[in-house]
Design a protein around this motif. Sequence first.
Motif, PDB file in Angstrom:
ATOM      1  N   ARG A   1     -14.339  -5.734 -45.102  1.00  0.00           N
ATOM      2  CA  ARG A   1     -14.833  -6.560 -44.000  1.00  0.00           C
ATOM      3  C   ARG A   1     -15.863  -7.564 -44.490  1.00  0.00           C
ATOM      4  NH1 ARG A   1     -18.939  -7.110 -40.699  1.00  0.00           N
ATOM      5  NH2 ARG A   1     -20.114  -5.426 -41.690  1.00  0.00           N
ATOM      6  N   LYS A   2     -16.770  -7.121 -45.341  1.00  0.00           N
ATOM      7  CA  LYS A   2     -17.834  -7.996 -45.810  1.00  0.00           C
ATOM      8  C   LYS A   2     -17.336  -9.049 -46.794  1.00  0.00           C
ATOM      9  CE  LYS A   2     -21.603  -4.665 -45.203  1.00  0.00           C
ATOM     10  NZ  LYS A   2     -22.642  -3.844 -45.883  1.00  0.00           N
ATOM     11  N   SER A   3     -16.326  -8.710 -47.577  1.00  0.00           N
ATOM     12  CA  SER A   3     -15.895  -9.607 -48.659  1.00  0.00           C
ATOM     13  C   SER A   3     -14.675 -10.456 -48.326  1.00  0.00           C
ATOM     14  CB  SER A   3     -15.597  -8.785 -49.921  1.00  0.00           C
ATOM     15  OG  SER A   3     -16.724  -8.054 -50.329  1.00  0.00           O
ATOM     16  N   PHE A   4     -13.802  -9.965 -47.407  1.00  0.00           N
ATOM     17  CA  PHE A   4     -12.516 -10.642 -47.226  1.00  0.00           C
ATOM     18  C   PHE A   4     -12.189 -11.046 -45.790  1.00  0.00           C
ATOM     19  CE2 PHE A   4     -12.066  -7.931 -50.983  1.00  0.00           C
ATOM     20  CZ  PHE A   4     -11.543  -8.824 -51.911  1.00  0.00           C
ATOM     21  N   SER A   5     -12.658 -10.299 -44.789  1.00  0.00           N
ATOM     22  CA  SER A   5     -12.134 -10.488 -43.432  1.00  0.00           C
ATOM     23  C   SER A   5     -12.419 -11.870 -42.861  1.00  0.00           C
ATOM     24  CB  SER A   5     -12.697  -9.413 -42.497  1.00  0.00           C
ATOM     25  OG  SER A   5     -14.103  -9.537 -42.360  1.00  0.00           O
ATOM     26  N   ALA A   6     -13.570 -12.463 -43.186  1.00  0.00           N
ATOM     27  CA  ALA A   6     -13.909 -13.776 -42.628  1.00  0.00           C
ATOM     28  C   ALA A   6     -12.925 -14.850 -43.078  1.00  0.00           C
ATOM     29  CB  ALA A   6     -15.331 -14.162 -43.034  1.00  0.00           C
ATOM     30  N   LYS A   7     -12.338 -14.666 -44.265  1.00  0.00           N
ATOM     31  CA  LYS A   7     -11.398 -15.658 -44.801  1.00  0.00           C
ATOM     32  C   LYS A   7      -9.940 -15.263 -44.571  1.00  0.00           C
ATOM     33  CE  LYS A   7     -13.472 -15.013 -48.721  1.00  0.00           C
ATOM     34  NZ  LYS A   7     -13.827 -15.044 -50.166  1.00  0.00           N
ATOM     35  N   ALA A   8      -9.726 -14.121 -43.942  1.00  0.00           N
ATOM     36  CA  ALA A   8      -8.367 -13.608 -43.771  1.00  0.00           C
ATOM     37  C   ALA A   8      -7.663 -14.250 -42.590  1.00  0.00           C
ATOM     38  CB  ALA A   8      -8.403 -12.095 -43.590  1.00  0.00           C
ATOM     39  N   ASP A   9      -6.343 -14.186 -42.605  1.00  0.00           N
ATOM     40  CA  ASP A   9      -5.540 -14.634 -41.466  1.00  0.00           C
ATOM     41  C   ASP A   9      -5.619 -13.584 -40.368  1.00  0.00           C
ATOM     42  OD1 ASP A   9      -4.667 -16.913 -42.824  1.00  0.00           O
ATOM     43  OD2 ASP A   9      -3.009 -15.816 -43.755  1.00  0.00           O
ATOM     44  N   PRO A  10      -5.256 -13.949 -39.134  1.00  0.00           N
ATOM     45  CA  PRO A  10      -5.189 -12.940 -38.074  1.00  0.00           C
ATOM     46  C   PRO A  10      -4.215 -11.836 -38.444  1.00  0.00           C
ATOM     47  CG  PRO A  10      -5.095 -15.148 -37.152  1.00  0.00           C
ATOM     48  CD  PRO A  10      -4.973 -15.308 -38.635  1.00  0.00           C
ATOM     49  N   ALA A  11      -4.515 -10.614 -38.040  1.00  0.00           N
ATOM     50  CA  ALA A  11      -3.628  -9.497 -38.335  1.00  0.00           C
ATOM     51  C   ALA A  11      -2.282  -9.713 -37.651  1.00  0.00           C
ATOM     52  CB  ALA A  11      -4.257  -8.193 -37.855  1.00  0.00           C
ATOM     53  N   PRO A  12      -1.169  -9.536 -38.358  1.00  0.00           N
ATOM     54  CA  PRO A  12       0.143  -9.711 -37.731  1.00  0.00           C
ATOM     55  C   PRO A  12       0.420  -8.601 -36.734  1.00  0.00           C
ATOM     56  CG  PRO A  12       0.392  -8.787 -39.917  1.00  0.00           C
ATOM     57  CD  PRO A  12      -1.063  -9.119 -39.768  1.00  0.00           C
ATOM     58  N   SER A  13       1.337  -8.878 -35.813  1.00  0.00           N
ATOM     59  CA  SER A  13       1.660  -7.895 -34.785  1.00  0.00           C
ATOM     60  C   SER A  13       3.146  -7.941 -34.436  1.00  0.00           C
ATOM     61  CB  SER A  13       0.846  -8.142 -33.516  1.00  0.00           C
ATOM     62  OG  SER A  13       1.175  -7.228 -32.501  1.00  0.00           O
ATOM     63  N   ILE A  14       3.702  -6.774 -34.137  1.00  0.00           N
ATOM     64  CA  ILE A  14       5.091  -6.715 -33.671  1.00  0.00           C
ATOM     65  C   ILE A  14       5.163  -7.054 -32.190  1.00  0.00           C
ATOM     66  CG2 ILE A  14       5.688  -4.999 -35.416  1.00  0.00           C
ATOM     67  CD1 ILE A  14       5.689  -2.881 -33.195  1.00  0.00           C
ATOM     68  N   TYR A  15       4.001  -7.173 -31.531  1.00  0.00           N
ATOM     69  CA  TYR A  15       3.954  -7.489 -30.105  1.00  0.00           C
ATOM     70  C   TYR A  15       3.668  -8.973 -29.897  1.00  0.00           C
ATOM     71  CZ  TYR A  15       3.355  -2.432 -30.084  1.00  0.00           C
ATOM     72  OH  TYR A  15       3.520  -1.082 -30.320  1.00  0.00           O
ATOM     73  N   GLY A  16       3.961  -9.452 -28.698  1.00  0.00           N
ATOM     74  CA  GLY A  16       3.670 -10.848 -28.393  1.00  0.00           C
ATOM     75  C   GLY A  16       4.838 -11.767 -28.672  1.00  0.00           C
ATOM     76  N   PRO A  17       4.624 -13.077 -28.499  1.00  0.00           N
ATOM     77  CA  PRO A  17       5.728 -14.054 -28.594  1.00  0.00           C
ATOM     78  C   PRO A  17       6.392 -14.126 -29.955  1.00  0.00           C
ATOM     79  CG  PRO A  17       3.578 -15.146 -28.498  1.00  0.00           C
ATOM     80  CD  PRO A  17       3.345 -13.710 -28.160  1.00  0.00           C
ATOM     81  N   GLU A  18       5.668 -13.817 -31.029  1.00  0.00           N
ATOM     82  CA  GLU A  18       6.258 -13.896 -32.359  1.00  0.00           C
ATOM     83  C   GLU A  18       6.765 -12.540 -32.844  1.00  0.00           C
ATOM     84  OE1 GLU A  18       3.615 -15.729 -35.091  1.00  0.00           O
ATOM     85  OE2 GLU A  18       3.504 -17.602 -33.976  1.00  0.00           O
ATOM     86  N   GLY A  19       6.565 -11.485 -32.065  1.00  0.00           N
ATOM     87  CA  GLY A  19       7.008 -10.157 -32.451  1.00  0.00           C
ATOM     88  C   GLY A  19       8.343  -9.805 -31.841  1.00  0.00           C
ATOM     89  N   PHE A  20       8.686  -8.519 -31.900  1.00  0.00           N
ATOM     90  CA  PHE A  20       9.972  -8.071 -31.379  1.00  0.00           C
ATOM     91  C   PHE A  20       9.833  -6.906 -30.407  1.00  0.00           C
ATOM     92  CE2 PHE A  20       9.156  -5.974 -35.467  1.00  0.00           C
ATOM     93  CZ  PHE A  20       9.186  -4.639 -35.089  1.00  0.00           C
ATOM     94  N   ALA A  21       8.593  -6.445 -30.162  1.00  0.00           N
ATOM     95  CA  ALA A  21       8.387  -5.273 -29.327  1.00  0.00           C
ATOM     96  C   ALA A  21       7.725  -5.647 -28.011  1.00  0.00           C
ATOM     97  CB  ALA A  21       7.523  -4.232 -30.053  1.00  0.00           C
ATOM     98  N   LEU A  22       7.986  -4.853 -26.990  1.00  0.00           N
ATOM     99  CA  LEU A  22       7.383  -5.071 -25.682  1.00  0.00           C
ATOM    100  C   LEU A  22       6.034  -4.381 -25.610  1.00  0.00           C
ATOM    101  CD1 LEU A  22      10.507  -4.490 -23.424  1.00  0.00           C
ATOM    102  CD2 LEU A  22       9.550  -6.667 -24.180  1.00  0.00           C
TER     103      LEU A  22
END
Length: 265
Positions: free
Chosen positions: A244-265
Motif C-alpha cells: 500500500r505504501k510503495s505501490f497502491s498510489a501508482k496502481a490501476d484500479p483493481a479489476p472486477s468481474i462485476y459491472g459493465p466491463e465484467g461478466f457477472a451480475l
Amino acid sequence: DTKLNPEAANELYQCPIESVEPYALMLSPVYIYMKRNEKFVSVKAPLDFFTPGEIEKVKFYETFYFPKFVKNSVKFQTAARLVKSMFLNPMGKSRDIAYAPYEYSNETLKIMAKLWGREMSVEPFFMTIFADELCENLKPEVMITAREKTVVKHDWGLLLSGVFVFVAVHLGYFSLNDLNQIRAIIYTKTVEGEEWGSPTSEVEAMISDLNRLMQVRREIRQKDLIEVQAEWAARLNARLERVRKSFSAKADPAPSIYGPEGFAL
C-alpha cells in the motif's frame, strides 16, 4: 452474453484453438464465430475448461475469441509465470548463488504488488487464474465428475483453492510441490462436501478463515484482514501494508468481474 453480433469483432481478442491446453481454466467467456448465423457464440464460461474431446469438436473453427475483459486475467497469468519461473530457477542475479528466503519473499512481493490495485483488493476469480497458471492442472477425472454432478461445489472448490494459493505465495510458501498438493486437497475435499468449519491444523485454519471471508465479501481486501484473529492474517496484512505504501498510489484500479466491463451480475 451468450451471443455477440459480428460488429463485436473489433472488440474481441483472438487465440488459435490449437494453442489451448486441455483442462486449463478459461480466463473469460470464450466465443467461436458461426459463419452461417453470423454471430459469435459462447462455448465456455470463465473458469470452465476444455477436455481433449471438446477441443477436437471445435477445432474446425480454428480461432477462439475473448472479450476485452481477458486483459485483466492475463495480468494475473503473467504474474504467475514470473513467480513460477523464479521458483523453478532459484538462482539470484549472479546466477551462481541461490536466493535467500528473504530475497524470495521480497522478489515475490514485487511481482504480486501490482495485482492488488489501487483499492488493495483482489477478487477470488483472479486469484484462481493466478493459481491455475502457477500450479499443475487438477486431476481431470475429478474435475469432469465434479463439473457434471456438483457444479456449485466444483466452482467453490476452484475459487477457495485458488485464493489459498494466491495468499500462500505472499506468506512464504515457495514450494510448488506443496502448493500443488494443498490446492488439490482443498479442491477435492470441497467438491466432496467439506465445509472447513472444524480445522485440525494451521493450514486448515487458514483455509477456514479464507472460506468465511469469501462467503461475506466479493473480494479479499486488506482492511478486512484486521478482523481475522489469526497469525496468517497479521503476516499478510504487514506485507500488504508495504504494498500500500510503495505501490497502491501508482496502481490501476483493481479489476472486477462485476459491472459493465465484467461478466457477472
